[in-house]
Each structure stands twice: as structure tokens, then as C-alpha cells.
Design a protein around this motif. Structure first.
Motif, mmCIF file in Angstrom:
data_model
loop_
_atom_site.group_PDB
_atom_site.id
_atom_site.type_symbol
_atom_site.label_atom_id
_atom_site.label_comp_id
_atom_site.label_asym_id
_atom_site.label_seq_id
_atom_site.Cartn_x
_atom_site.Cartn_y
_atom_site.Cartn_z
ATOM 1 N N ARG A 41 75.228 68.945 23.339
ATOM 2 C CA ARG A 41 75.890 67.207 22.904
ATOM 3 C C ARG A 41 76.884 67.149 23.775
ATOM 4 O O ARG A 41 77.727 66.048 23.517
ATOM 5 C CB ARG A 41 75.975 67.066 21.480
ATOM 6 C CG ARG A 41 74.465 67.220 20.888
ATOM 7 C CD ARG A 41 74.663 67.375 19.309
ATOM 8 N NE ARG A 41 75.525 66.445 18.619
ATOM 9 C CZ ARG A 41 75.992 66.731 17.486
ATOM 10 N NH1 ARG A 41 75.740 67.913 16.714
ATOM 11 N NH2 ARG A 41 76.765 65.707 16.614
ATOM 12 N N GLN A 103 83.735 52.619 13.912
ATOM 13 C CA GLN A 103 82.540 52.833 12.662
ATOM 14 C C GLN A 103 81.880 51.749 12.404
ATOM 15 O O GLN A 103 82.366 50.702 12.465
ATOM 16 C CB GLN A 103 83.434 53.422 11.428
ATOM 17 C CG GLN A 103 82.375 53.771 10.076
ATOM 18 C CD GLN A 103 83.084 54.211 9.092
ATOM 19 O OE1 GLN A 103 83.891 53.539 8.801
ATOM 20 N NE2 GLN A 103 82.730 55.304 8.647
ATOM 21 N N LEU A 112 88.451 52.486 14.495
ATOM 22 C CA LEU A 112 89.036 53.754 13.679
ATOM 23 C C LEU A 112 90.628 54.348 14.251
ATOM 24 O O LEU A 112 91.204 54.993 13.627
ATOM 25 C CB LEU A 112 88.061 54.764 13.601
ATOM 26 C CG LEU A 112 86.929 54.521 13.013
ATOM 27 C CD1 LEU A 112 85.817 55.675 13.074
ATOM 28 C CD2 LEU A 112 87.056 53.841 11.381
ATOM 29 N N ASN A 160 81.307 66.513 13.726
ATOM 30 C CA ASN A 160 80.111 65.550 13.829
ATOM 31 C C ASN A 160 80.576 63.971 13.771
ATOM 32 O O ASN A 160 80.210 63.090 14.178
ATOM 33 C CB ASN A 160 79.064 65.990 13.043
ATOM 34 C CG ASN A 160 78.090 66.740 13.260
ATOM 35 O OD1 ASN A 160 77.813 66.824 14.361
ATOM 36 N ND2 ASN A 160 77.922 67.737 12.244
ATOM 37 N N ARG A 161 81.520 63.948 12.887
ATOM 38 C CA ARG A 161 82.369 62.745 12.613
ATOM 39 C C ARG A 161 82.841 62.204 13.865
ATOM 40 O O ARG A 161 82.924 61.018 14.138
ATOM 41 C CB ARG A 161 83.227 62.792 11.353
ATOM 42 C CG ARG A 161 82.488 63.143 9.949
ATOM 43 C CD ARG A 161 83.347 63.039 8.864
ATOM 44 N NE ARG A 161 82.439 62.949 7.845
ATOM 45 C CZ ARG A 161 83.061 63.334 6.584
ATOM 46 N NH1 ARG A 161 84.302 63.452 6.199
ATOM 47 N NH2 ARG A 161 82.174 63.459 5.514
ATOM 48 N N TRP A 163 82.332 62.865 16.923
ATOM 49 C CA TRP A 163 81.240 62.645 17.780
ATOM 50 C C TRP A 163 80.497 61.301 17.562
ATOM 51 O O TRP A 163 80.327 60.588 18.477
ATOM 52 C CB TRP A 163 80.232 63.765 17.791
ATOM 53 C CG TRP A 163 79.258 63.689 18.902
ATOM 54 C CD1 TRP A 163 79.284 63.942 20.196
ATOM 55 C CD2 TRP A 163 77.928 63.228 18.684
ATOM 56 N NE1 TRP A 163 77.870 63.720 20.815
ATOM 57 C CE2 TRP A 163 77.109 63.285 19.714
ATOM 58 C CE3 TRP A 163 77.042 62.656 17.479
ATOM 59 C CZ2 TRP A 163 75.519 62.801 19.906
ATOM 60 C CZ3 TRP A 163 75.761 62.498 17.530
ATOM 61 C CH2 TRP A 163 75.316 62.390 18.947
ATOM 62 N N ASP A 164 80.518 61.000 16.224
ATOM 63 C CA ASP A 164 79.654 59.770 15.790
ATOM 64 C C ASP A 164 80.659 58.401 16.094
ATOM 65 O O ASP A 164 80.305 57.572 16.512
ATOM 66 C CB ASP A 164 79.582 59.764 14.202
ATOM 67 C CG ASP A 164 78.475 60.682 14.029
ATOM 68 O OD1 ASP A 164 77.379 60.806 14.445
ATOM 69 O OD2 ASP A 164 78.292 60.822 12.654
ATOM 70 N N ARG A 168 78.488 58.833 20.025
ATOM 71 C CA ARG A 168 77.209 58.668 19.811
ATOM 72 C C ARG A 168 76.780 57.228 20.115
ATOM 73 O O ARG A 168 77.625 56.607 19.922
ATOM 74 C CB ARG A 168 77.098 58.841 18.266
ATOM 75 C CG ARG A 168 75.659 58.666 17.724
ATOM 76 C CD ARG A 168 75.692 58.986 16.088
ATOM 77 N NE ARG A 168 74.081 58.478 15.574
ATOM 78 C CZ ARG A 168 74.106 57.924 14.335
ATOM 79 N NH1 ARG A 168 75.143 58.269 13.537
ATOM 80 N NH2 ARG A 168 73.067 57.624 13.920
ATOM 81 N N ARG B 74 70.972 65.880 9.612
ATOM 82 C CA ARG B 74 71.110 65.714 11.354
ATOM 83 C C ARG B 74 70.006 66.718 12.070
ATOM 84 O O ARG B 74 70.124 67.719 11.786
ATOM 85 C CB ARG B 74 72.510 66.062 11.895
ATOM 86 C CG ARG B 74 73.399 64.904 11.439
ATOM 87 C CD ARG B 74 74.898 65.282 12.019
ATOM 88 N NE ARG B 74 75.951 64.603 11.669
ATOM 89 C CZ ARG B 74 76.351 63.315 12.294
ATOM 90 N NH1 ARG B 74 75.663 63.202 13.584
ATOM 91 N NH2 ARG B 74 77.297 62.753 11.877
ATOM 92 N N PRO B 76 69.214 68.779 15.682
ATOM 93 C CA PRO B 76 69.963 69.117 16.618
ATOM 94 C C PRO B 76 70.779 68.612 17.628
ATOM 95 O O PRO B 76 72.043 68.774 17.959
ATOM 96 C CB PRO B 76 69.158 70.469 17.466
ATOM 97 C CG PRO B 76 68.252 70.797 16.388
ATOM 98 C CD PRO B 76 67.828 69.581 15.643
ATOM 99 N N ASP B 77 70.187 67.538 18.023
ATOM 100 C CA ASP B 77 70.913 66.684 18.864
ATOM 101 C C ASP B 77 71.837 65.543 18.315
ATOM 102 O O ASP B 77 72.385 64.675 19.174
ATOM 103 C CB ASP B 77 69.731 65.700 19.987
ATOM 104 C CG ASP B 77 69.092 64.676 18.956
ATOM 105 O OD1 ASP B 77 69.446 64.842 17.854
ATOM 106 O OD2 ASP B 77 68.384 64.083 19.531
ATOM 107 N N GLN B 101 75.350 67.139 5.710
ATOM 108 C CA GLN B 101 76.918 67.107 5.405
ATOM 109 C C GLN B 101 77.060 65.832 4.744
ATOM 110 O O GLN B 101 76.124 64.900 4.763
ATOM 111 C CB GLN B 101 77.512 67.083 6.787
ATOM 112 C CG GLN B 101 77.585 66.145 7.701
ATOM 113 C CD GLN B 101 78.578 66.098 8.859
ATOM 114 O OE1 GLN B 101 78.434 67.055 9.566
ATOM 115 N NE2 GLN B 101 79.119 64.964 9.176
ATOM 116 N N VAL B 104 80.200 60.017 5.707
ATOM 117 C CA VAL B 104 81.597 59.708 5.857
ATOM 118 C C VAL B 104 81.837 58.488 4.982
ATOM 119 O O VAL B 104 81.224 57.732 4.763
ATOM 120 C CB VAL B 104 82.080 59.588 7.414
ATOM 121 C CG1 VAL B 104 81.215 58.366 8.037
ATOM 122 C CG2 VAL B 104 83.314 59.352 7.715
ATOM 123 N N GLY B 107 86.165 53.935 6.853
ATOM 124 C CA GLY B 107 87.428 54.000 7.430
ATOM 125 C C GLY B 107 88.074 52.754 8.043
ATOM 126 O O GLY B 107 87.411 51.802 7.700
ATOM 127 N N GLY B 108 88.893 52.932 8.970
ATOM 128 C CA GLY B 108 89.512 51.686 9.447
ATOM 129 C C GLY B 108 90.569 51.273 8.543
ATOM 130 O O GLY B 108 90.806 50.003 8.433
#
Lengths: 195, 108
Positions: A41, A103, A112, A160-161, A163-164, A168, B74, B76-77, B101, B104, B107-108
Motif C-alpha cells: 500500500r 476525514q 484534519l 491505517n488512520r 493512510w485513510d 486512501r 480491513r 490487506p489492501d 481495529q 476512528v 476529528g477536525g
């Protein structure tokens, strides 16, 4: 483990540093177990130092491009949340990433990357980070309410966060522009033309 | 009525319970799920919703502090799997390593 990074946030140890070191070592081991998937990735663990890691996030395209680079400081982990700072991948100094973190909140795109009034630098405004939980506007949402909640603060979860937020569902378009800078050659051409 | 196919009965999965193995001849398969850094193997049926797999992975790893709805699974990609989709249709195949996981927060 490499030498210390050229920049890292100024944080004072408030607990046993060996505990934080041990916990980060475990985080890195578990991250490495998934390293092949992260690599596919475009995510690379680019530096490791004492209670510190750097991650580089590449964007796929004609030329892989660094979308973001972060330094994650695990000082006082997990009494305190890990600190996340976007870095310039070359100088390793704080800098906004090429691909700004957002986000999606329904149809709303929520930025963000925010200025932090206490630490005086831009930060990733997501729960589970030191900067978020030390922001005055989030004093009603303390880290201790997140700590050990099924992965909060963990290196792979943060990976992951980020990357998101930055990579992503994004594509990069590169238009190649090649310029030649050979003054001697230009001079000869000019001389021939003059003759 | 001499021979009865038991496979459909064996494939029954309780809504909130563990997935029953259909046996070597059935379509069930194993996937690996990493939950909070701990890997666990879950036997799944491709016709079950992804939510069942999430609940089972949380149960097997003792991750009971939060609702299963607060987690995201998730591939793997990095793709986040729709929890209401069927396991087989969601791109989850035998031997795949999934990551579970917490979602999240805003935010912001």
C-alpha cells in the motif's frame, strides 16, 4: 535503531522510559509482521529511534510520490498518547504533507490538519494522538478514556488512520516536464547560427 | 429418505454465536484476523454477513470492551469491508489476513 531524528517534539518523561521502550518495541514487532501488506500500500517504516518511529506514505501513480511522512513519538506511551507530526521526508522537520489529511463526514470533507495553540505547530486532529488530547477544545475527551481501548494509540492503528486520511481513495496525476540545462551546448548552437 | 444431506444444518450459524465448522467437505474456510496486534484464526462461511466474522474475532481475542459496531474490518489492501455484506461477496477468501481495529472518532 538509528541515531536520533533531527527533530522531535519536546516531551519530558513522566514515567519509566523502559516501559515505553518495551511497548514500542512490541508495536514495531507487530507492525513488521504486517510489513509486506503495508509495503504493497506504499507504507514504509522509514526510521526507528528511541521511542520514535517515522512512516512514509507513498501514493501510487506513474511516479510513486510521497503523500505524507510522519514522525510518531512514543515518549510516555501509554500513559500518554503517541505524538504524531507531519514531516518533510527529506529534512525531517515539521511540514505539511503533500496530500493533506481529511476525514469524510457524510458529504462533508473535514480538514484534519489544524494549528495547535499549545504546541505551536500543525497537528493531525484525530482522537488517539497526544496533540488531539492536549488541545484545549478536547479537554473533555482525555486520552485516559481511550487508552487500551482495543488498539488506540497502536502503531498499526495509527498507520491505517493516517493512510485513510492522506492516501486512501486518492490518485496522483503526474505530467512529465523534462528540461535540459546545458549552457555549453546552447552556446555552440548559438555560435554556429551566428556563423 | 435413506441419505440426508446434513451440510445445510451444519452450516447454521447462531446470530451472535460462534461459527460452526461444516467439515472438510463444506465451503467453510479459515481467515486470520489481527485484533489489537493479536492474530486469531476464525472459520467462516461465505454466506454469512461480515458482522458475524467481526463478532467472532472479538470474542476469540477477548476484546469485549467495545461494541462490535465500533470496529472496522480491513482487507490487506486497506479497504474497509461492509459489515452487512456476505463474507464471500466482500472479497474475503481463504487464508486472507484481515485487520480489525476500532473506528476512528470524529476529528477536525
Amino acid at each position: 535503531m538509528t541515531d536520533g531524528p533531527p527533530w522531535r517534539p519536546a516531551r519530558h518523561a513522566v514515567g519509566d522510559v523502559d516501559v515505553a521502550r518495551t511497548k514500542l518495541h512490541r508495536e514495531i514487532e507487530q507492525w513488521q509482521a504486517s510489513a509486506d501488506g503495508f509495503r504493497e500500500r506504499g507504507i514504509i517504516l522509514s526510521a526507528v529511534a528511541d521511542r520514535w518511529v517515522e512512516l512514509t506514505f507513498l501514493m501510487a501513480g506513474p511516479t510513486p510520490t510521497v503523500g505524507a511522512c510522519v514522525g510518531i513519538d512514543y515518549t510516555n506511551y501509554d500513559i500518554e498518547a503517541p505524538s504524531v507530526t507531519f514531516l518533510d521526508p527529506l529534512t525531517r522537520q515539521p511540514a505539511a504533507p503533500t496530500s493533506l489529511p481529511v476525514q469524510l463526514d457524510g458529504a462533508v470533507v473535514r480538514p484534519l490538519l489544524r494549528p495547535h495553540p499549545v504546541w505551536q505547530r500543525q497537528f493531525l486532529c484525530l482522537p488517539g494522538t497526544f496533540e488531539y488530547h492536549t488541545h484545549p477544545q478536547h479537554d473533555g475527551n482525555p486520552w485516559l478514556g481511550h487508552r487500551r481501548q482495543n488498539g488506540e494509540g497502536r502503531l498499526d492503528v495509527l498507520t491505517n488512520r493516517i493512510w485513510d486520511a492522506c492516501i486512501r481513495d486518492r490518485t496522483i496525476t503526474v505530467a512529465p516536464l523534462v528540461t535540459f540545462n546545458v549552457p555549453e551546448l546552447s552556446g555552440e548552437i548559438d555560435a554556429d547560427q551566428a556563423a | 429418505m435413506g441419505e440426508q444431506d446434513h451440510t445445510d444444518h451444519d452450516a447454521t450459524v447462531e446470530a451472535n454465536g460462534p461459527i460452526r465448522n461444516r467439515g472438510a467437505d463444506g465451503p467453510n474456510f479459515d481467515v486470520q484476523v489481527i485484533v489489537s496486534g493479536a492474530a486469531t484464526t476464525v472459520t467462516v462461511n461465505p454466506n454469512q454477513p461480515v458482522a458475524v466474522l467481526i463478532r467472532e474475532a472479538l470474542r476469540k481475542t477477548g476484546s469485549v470492551g467495545q461494541s462490535a459496531d465500533d470496529f472496522e474490518l480491513r482487507l490487506p489492501d486497506g479497504t474497509i469491508v461492509d459489515r452487512d455484506a456476505k463474507i464471500g461477496a466482500a472479497g474475503i477468501a481463504a487464508g486472507v489476513v484481515l485487520t480489525l481495529q476500532p473506528r476512528v472518532g470524529v476529528g477536525g
